[in-house]
Scaffold this motif. Structure first.
Motif: not given
Length: 233
Positions: A118-122
């Protein structure tokens, strides 16, 4: 053949922990949903060797899809096989790494991994300072955002990365070590970043160590942090 459904308080779908020796175990066909860590492997105070973990699906982990590390006085997880593992988010993105290999050595094999945190992962896949001498083969990384595909921490040396397909819009591979301490072939992606060499050094030293497809833009950071780019022809 288990479906494991947790909640925000559930630490992990499965934890393999070296309280005492854990060897020659077979763990397969698990569907893990809604936990903090999908699969956690901890060397802890003993040995986690020669195990097979395969055919695992992790959905909606809140922190990491898979985490391999060592918290105690034992050895790193070594010589294990991780195969056919899918890490995917649903409505909620993971807040940390899709897969974090923090500490693992002596030819653990990671084969056929599909990582979409997902886009909020590092980052999709991160190799930590104590991840050495491992083999990665057929790795697919993807998000719909600007998330880096693979990051190698300083010390993540002598790993082999084969048959990579990197579709997240961030950097394809960032090497935060001294450079040239891993081998990579069939590494498709949009941008690859190497740290520690200026452009002439990189062009002379990388020959034979990495296969960079035509049209890939390479960003090079020298020791002072100054960036330069080149596009393969």
């Amino acid at each position: 053949n288990l479906y494991l459904h947790g909640n925000s308080q559930a630490r992990a779908g499965i934890i393999i922990k070296g309280d005492s020796s854990v060897t020659y175990s077979l763990i397969e066909n698990l569907y893990i949903n809604a936990v903090q860590y999908g699969v956690e492997v901890d060397g802890y105070n003993d040995a986690v060797y020669w195990n097979t973990i395969r055919k695992i699906v992790v959905r909606s982990a809140t922190k990491k899809g898979m985490w391999i590390h060592k918290t105690g006085s034992g050895d790193t997880p070594n010589a294990n096989l991780f195969q056919d593992i899918a890490i995917n988010h649903t409505a909620n993105d993971m807040t940390e790494e899709g897969i974090y290999i923090e500490a693992a050595s002596h030819r653990n094999r990671f084969e056929f991994l599909n990582i979409n945190p997902g886009t909020n992962s590092t980052v999709c896949l991160r190799l930590g300072a104590n991840a050495t001498f491992n083999v990665f083969d057929h790795i697919y990384t993807e998000t719909i955002g600007v998330v880096d595909n693979i990051i190698l921490d300083a010390g993540a040396n002598y790993n082999r990365l084969w048959n990579l397909y990197m579709m997240s819009a961030g950097n394809a591979l960032i090497d935060n070590g001294i450079g040239n301490e891993y081998s990579s072939t069939s590494a498709g992606g949009s941008t690859i970043t190497f740290r520690g060499f200026d452009l002439p050094d990189l062009m002379s030293l990388r020959v034979g160590l990495a296969t960079v497809p035509t049209g890939v833009t390479t960003t090079v950071l020298d020791l002072a942090g100054t960036a330069g780019t080149t596009t393969s022809g």
